[in-house]
Design a protein around this motif. Structure first.
Motif, PDB file in Angstrom:
ATOM      1  N   GLN A  14       0.857  -1.185   0.000  1.00  0.00           N
ATOM      2  CA  GLN A  14       0.000   0.000   0.000  1.00  0.00           C
ATOM      3  C   GLN A  14       0.891   1.232   0.000  1.00  0.00           C
ATOM      4  O   GLN A  14       1.829   1.335   0.791  1.00  0.00           O
ATOM      5  CB  GLN A  14      -0.903   0.005   1.237  1.00  0.00           C
ATOM      6  CG  GLN A  14      -1.933  -1.120   1.241  1.00  0.00           C
ATOM      7  CD  GLN A  14      -2.755  -1.124   2.518  1.00  0.00           C
ATOM      8  OE1 GLN A  14      -2.255  -1.459   3.586  1.00  0.00           O
ATOM      9  NE2 GLN A  14      -4.029  -0.761   2.402  1.00  0.00           N
ATOM     10  N   ARG A  15       0.584   2.180  -0.879  1.00  0.00           N
ATOM     11  CA  ARG A  15       1.444   3.356  -1.029  1.00  0.00           C
ATOM     12  C   ARG A  15       0.588   4.613  -1.179  1.00  0.00           C
ATOM     13  O   ARG A  15      -0.618   4.545  -1.424  1.00  0.00           O
ATOM     14  CB  ARG A  15       2.369   3.193  -2.233  1.00  0.00           C
ATOM     15  CG  ARG A  15       3.227   1.937  -2.135  1.00  0.00           C
ATOM     16  CD  ARG A  15       4.381   1.955  -3.079  1.00  0.00           C
ATOM     17  NE  ARG A  15       5.099   0.683  -3.069  1.00  0.00           N
ATOM     18  CZ  ARG A  15       6.247   0.480  -3.685  1.00  0.00           C
ATOM     19  NH1 ARG A  15       6.817   1.460  -4.365  1.00  0.00           N
ATOM     20  NH2 ARG A  15       6.834  -0.704  -3.633  1.00  0.00           N
ATOM     21  N   ALA A  16       1.249   5.775  -1.033  1.00  0.00           N
ATOM     22  CA  ALA A  16       0.543   7.060  -1.060  1.00  0.00           C
ATOM     23  C   ALA A  16       1.125   7.956  -2.139  1.00  0.00           C
ATOM     24  O   ALA A  16       2.349   8.104  -2.251  1.00  0.00           O
ATOM     25  CB  ALA A  16       0.645   7.747   0.299  1.00  0.00           C
ATOM     26  N   LEU A  17       0.229   8.563  -2.936  1.00  0.00           N
ATOM     27  CA  LEU A  17       0.612   9.474  -4.012  1.00  0.00           C
ATOM     28  C   LEU A  17       0.099  10.869  -3.681  1.00  0.00           C
ATOM     29  O   LEU A  17      -1.098  11.055  -3.426  1.00  0.00           O
ATOM     30  CB  LEU A  17       0.006   8.999  -5.337  1.00  0.00           C
ATOM     31  CG  LEU A  17       0.358   9.840  -6.571  1.00  0.00           C
ATOM     32  CD1 LEU A  17       1.818   9.620  -6.969  1.00  0.00           C
ATOM     33  CD2 LEU A  17      -0.569   9.486  -7.741  1.00  0.00           C
ATOM     34  N   LEU A  18       0.993  11.860  -3.691  1.00  0.00           N
ATOM     35  CA  LEU A  18       0.611  13.248  -3.414  1.00  0.00           C
ATOM     36  C   LEU A  18       0.428  13.994  -4.730  1.00  0.00           C
ATOM     37  O   LEU A  18       1.374  14.178  -5.493  1.00  0.00           O
ATOM     38  CB  LEU A  18       1.678  13.934  -2.570  1.00  0.00           C
ATOM     39  CG  LEU A  18       1.407  15.409  -2.226  1.00  0.00           C
ATOM     40  CD1 LEU A  18       0.099  15.577  -1.457  1.00  0.00           C
ATOM     41  CD2 LEU A  18       2.570  15.999  -1.439  1.00  0.00           C
ATOM     42  N   THR A  19      -0.800  14.422  -4.992  1.00  0.00           N
ATOM     43  CA  THR A  19      -1.103  15.168  -6.216  1.00  0.00           C
ATOM     44  C   THR A  19      -1.437  16.614  -5.864  1.00  0.00           C
ATOM     45  O   THR A  19      -2.107  16.884  -4.869  1.00  0.00           O
ATOM     46  CB  THR A  19      -2.282  14.542  -6.984  1.00  0.00           C
ATOM     47  OG1 THR A  19      -3.490  14.648  -6.201  1.00  0.00           O
ATOM     48  CG2 THR A  19      -2.012  13.082  -7.291  1.00  0.00           C
ATOM     49  N   VAL A  20      -0.969  17.535  -6.699  1.00  0.00           N
ATOM     50  CA  VAL A  20      -1.195  18.963  -6.483  1.00  0.00           C
ATOM     51  C   VAL A  20      -1.877  19.539  -7.715  1.00  0.00           C
ATOM     52  O   VAL A  20      -1.303  19.521  -8.813  1.00  0.00           O
ATOM     53  CB  VAL A  20       0.129  19.708  -6.227  1.00  0.00           C
ATOM     54  CG1 VAL A  20      -0.161  21.177  -5.882  1.00  0.00           C
ATOM     55  CG2 VAL A  20       0.932  19.042  -5.121  1.00  0.00           C
ATOM     56  N   ASP A  21      -3.106  20.003  -7.544  1.00  0.00           N
ATOM     57  CA  ASP A  21      -3.797  20.689  -8.633  1.00  0.00           C
ATOM     58  C   ASP A  21      -3.134  22.054  -8.793  1.00  0.00           C
ATOM     59  O   ASP A  21      -3.462  23.016  -8.090  1.00  0.00           O
ATOM     60  CB  ASP A  21      -5.286  20.840  -8.316  1.00  0.00           C
ATOM     61  CG  ASP A  21      -6.035  19.527  -8.362  1.00  0.00           C
ATOM     62  OD1 ASP A  21      -5.420  18.502  -8.689  1.00  0.00           O
ATOM     63  OD2 ASP A  21      -7.236  19.521  -8.060  1.00  0.00           O
ATOM     64  N   THR A  22      -2.194  22.130  -9.712  1.00  0.00           N
ATOM     65  CA  THR A  22      -1.313  23.295  -9.829  1.00  0.00           C
ATOM     66  C   THR A  22      -1.922  24.249 -10.845  1.00  0.00           C
ATOM     67  O   THR A  22      -1.879  24.011 -12.054  1.00  0.00           O
ATOM     68  CB  THR A  22       0.096  22.840 -10.233  1.00  0.00           C
ATOM     69  OG1 THR A  22       0.458  21.688  -9.451  1.00  0.00           O
ATOM     70  CG2 THR A  22       1.103  23.927  -9.978  1.00  0.00           C
ATOM     71  N   GLU A  23      -2.475  25.344 -10.331  1.00  0.00           N
ATOM     72  CA  GLU A  23      -3.381  26.172 -11.129  1.00  0.00           C
ATOM     73  C   GLU A  23      -3.294  27.641 -10.739  1.00  0.00           C
ATOM     74  O   GLU A  23      -2.654  28.005  -9.750  1.00  0.00           O
ATOM     75  CB  GLU A  23      -4.812  25.678 -10.925  1.00  0.00           C
ATOM     76  CG  GLU A  23      -5.279  25.763  -9.477  1.00  0.00           C
ATOM     77  CD  GLU A  23      -6.567  24.990  -9.210  1.00  0.00           C
ATOM     78  OE1 GLU A  23      -6.723  23.888  -9.787  1.00  0.00           O
ATOM     79  OE2 GLU A  23      -7.387  25.492  -8.426  1.00  0.00           O
ATOM     80  N   GLU A  24      -3.961  28.462 -11.524  1.00  0.00           N
ATOM     81  CA  GLU A  24      -4.010  29.896 -11.266  1.00  0.00           C
ATOM     82  C   GLU A  24      -4.870  30.221 -10.044  1.00  0.00           C
ATOM     83  O   GLU A  24      -5.669  29.390  -9.605  1.00  0.00           O
ATOM     84  CB  GLU A  24      -4.574  30.619 -12.501  1.00  0.00           C
ATOM     85  CG  GLU A  24      -6.074  30.479 -12.720  1.00  0.00           C
ATOM     86  CD  GLU A  24      -6.519  29.130 -13.245  1.00  0.00           C
ATOM     87  OE1 GLU A  24      -7.740  28.939 -13.396  1.00  0.00           O
ATOM     88  OE2 GLU A  24      -5.659  28.255 -13.503  1.00  0.00           O
ATOM     89  N   GLU A  25      -4.693  31.427  -9.534  1.00  0.00           N
ATOM     90  CA  GLU A  25      -5.557  31.919  -8.458  1.00  0.00           C
ATOM     91  C   GLU A  25      -6.787  32.592  -9.075  1.00  0.00           C
ATOM     92  O   GLU A  25      -6.666  33.350 -10.029  1.00  0.00           O
ATOM     93  CB  GLU A  25      -4.802  32.945  -7.613  1.00  0.00           C
ATOM     94  CG  GLU A  25      -3.494  32.429  -7.039  1.00  0.00           C
ATOM     95  CD  GLU A  25      -2.381  33.456  -7.152  1.00  0.00           C
ATOM     96  OE1 GLU A  25      -2.668  34.648  -7.399  1.00  0.00           O
ATOM     97  OE2 GLU A  25      -1.208  33.065  -7.003  1.00  0.00           O
ATOM     98  N   PHE A  26      -7.957  32.278  -8.528  1.00  0.00           N
ATOM     99  CA  PHE A  26      -9.177  32.930  -8.981  1.00  0.00           C
ATOM    100  C   PHE A  26     -10.175  32.941  -7.838  1.00  0.00           C
ATOM    101  O   PHE A  26      -9.994  32.242  -6.835  1.00  0.00           O
ATOM    102  CB  PHE A  26      -9.765  32.237 -10.220  1.00  0.00           C
ATOM    103  CG  PHE A  26     -10.108  30.781 -10.013  1.00  0.00           C
ATOM    104  CD1 PHE A  26     -11.394  30.391  -9.658  1.00  0.00           C
ATOM    105  CD2 PHE A  26      -9.153  29.784 -10.192  1.00  0.00           C
ATOM    106  CE1 PHE A  26     -11.712  29.047  -9.476  1.00  0.00           C
ATOM    107  CE2 PHE A  26      -9.465  28.440 -10.007  1.00  0.00           C
ATOM    108  CZ  PHE A  26     -10.747  28.068  -9.653  1.00  0.00           C
TER     109      PHE A  26
END
Length: 323
Positions: A14-26
Motif C-alpha cells: 500500500q502506497r501514497a501518491l501526493l497530487t497537487v492541482d497546480t493552477e491559477e488563483e481565482f
C-alpha cells in the motif's frame, strides 16, 4: 467497474501518491472568467518542493494552462522534474485554456461537457505546452473540477496518457452540471477492457459505525444537514477525503486507518496549489492556516510511515500495475 479492479505486483503493498492541482488563483465564489486570475503563489512552490524533498515525497504537479506557460513555474517545477524529485501531469481548466470558443459557463467549466473536438483541442494544446515547457511527456491527467466526459478516456488513450485521476469517488457534482461519482470505486481500476487507462480515484472513505452503509446513507444525509451533523456527532457516519483542505489532521488519520483496513493499494492525496500562499483559497486565509497545511502534511506522512505506507510516484504505479 468492480470486475476491472487493478492489481499490483507482489511487494507493492500500500502506497501514497501526493497530487497537487497546480493552477491559477481565482475567486472561487465568482463566475468563471478567462482573465482576471493571478499567479502570485507560484514562488511558494519552491518552498513546498523543498519541504516535500525533506520528508521524502515526490509530488505530482497537475498543471493547467496558466501554470504550464508561466516562466517561473517552468523553472521551479522543471528543476524538480529534471532532478527526479517531482512529476508533471495535465490538468485542464477549459475556461483559461485556448482555444476559447465556448461560452464560459458553469456547465462548460467541466471539460467533459464541451463538444468532443473542442475538449480534445484544448487538451492537446495544453499537453504540448507541458511537453515543450518541462521537457517531459506527461503520463497522468486530471480534469479540472473533476469534469470527465463520455469522450475523455478515448482522448487520453489516443495520446499516451496511462493514468487518469479525475474521479473524486463518493462525490456527486450532477446538481451543478458535473459528473456523479458517488458510486464509483475508491480503489484503482481499469477504465477499458484492454487495460490501457488506469483510474486512480482521489481517496475518500466513509468512517463510523455505519460506514458500510455509507453509499446508501451519505447521499441522504448530505441533503439533510441536520441528519448529517447528527450522524457525525454520534460517530455513526462521516465522509473523509485525504486533503488538507477542509479536513483536520485527526480526521485524515482516521481516514488512513480505514483505507488501510479496506486494503486500498494506492492512497491519492490532493490539494490546490494556491493554498500554498495566504489569501487565495477558502482554506488558507491566514499565516496560521498555512502553518496548519504544512503541519497536516507532516503529520499525515509521519503516520503513513509509522503504518508502513511508503510514498510512491506515477512511474512506480505504472510499472507495478498488472496488465
Amino acid at each position: 467497474m468492480a470486475s476491472q479492479r487493478a492489481r499490483f505486483a507482489e511487494g507493492f503493498g500500500q502506497r501514497a501518491l501526493l497530487t497537487v492541482d497546480t493552477e491559477e488563483e481565482f475567486d472561487w465564489n465568482a463566475t468563471f472568467r478567462a482573465d482576471n486570475y493571478g499567479l502570485d503563489h507560484v514562488r511558494a512552490l519552491g518552498n513546498f518542493q523543498q519541504f516535500c524533498e525533506g520528508i521524502g515525497v515526490s509530488p505530482v504537479y497537475l498543471v493547467d494552462w496558466p501554470i504550464a506557460t508561466d516562466p517561473l513555474a517552468r523553472d521551479i517545477i522543471g528543476d524538480a522534474v529534471r532532478r527526479g524529485t517531482a512529476e508533471i501531469g495535465v490538468q485542464l481548466h477549459p475556461w483559461v485554456n485556448p482555444p476559447l470558443r465556448e461560452e464560459i459557463t458553469d456547465k462548460y467549466s467541466f471539460a467533459g461537457n464541451l463538444p468532443q473536438a473542442l475538449e480534445a483541442e484544448k487538451y492537446r494544446r495544453l499537453r504540448d505546452a507541458i511537453e515543450e515547457g518541462f521537457g517531459v511527456v506527461p503520463r497522468i491527467y486530471r480534469a479540472g473540477r473533476y469534469g470527465l466526459g463520455p469522450q475523455t478516456a478515448g482522448m487520453l488513450m489516443d495520446t499516451g496518457i496511462a493514468v487518469d485521476s479525475s474521479v473524486r469517488a463518493r462525490y456527486d457534482y450532477s446538481s451543478g452540471h458535473g459528473p456523479d461519482y458517488s458510486k464509483h470505486p475508491v480503489s484503482p481500476y481499469w477504465t477499458d477492457a484492454d487495460r490501457r487507462l488506469l483510474e486512480l480515484p482521489l481517496t475518500t472513505v466513509y468512517w463510523g459505525l455505519l460506514r458500510r452503509q455509507g453509499e446508501q446513507l451519505f447521499p441522504l444525509a448530505s441533503k439533510l444537514p441536520l441528519l448529517g451533523g447528527l450522524l457525525s456527532r454520534l460517530s455513526l457516519l462521516e465522509r473523509i477525503s485525504l486533503t488538507p483542505e477542509g479536513v483536520t489532521l485527526d480526521e485524515a488519520l482516521r481516514g488512513i486507518d480505514i483505507a488501510i483496513d479496506d486494503d486500498l493499494p494506492v492512497f491519492v492525496l490532493s490539494f490546490h496549489s494556491p493554498s500554498l500562499a495566504v489569501g487565495h483559497t477558502p482554506y488558507v486565509r491566514t499565516a496560521d492556516d498555512l502553518d496548519d497545511l504544512y503541519d497536516w502534511l507532516r503529520g499525515v506522512y509521519s503516520y503513513l510511515n509509522m503504518r508502513g505506507i511508503e510514498p510512491t510516484t506515477v512511474a512506480e504505479i505504472v510499472d507495478a500495475v498488472q496488465v
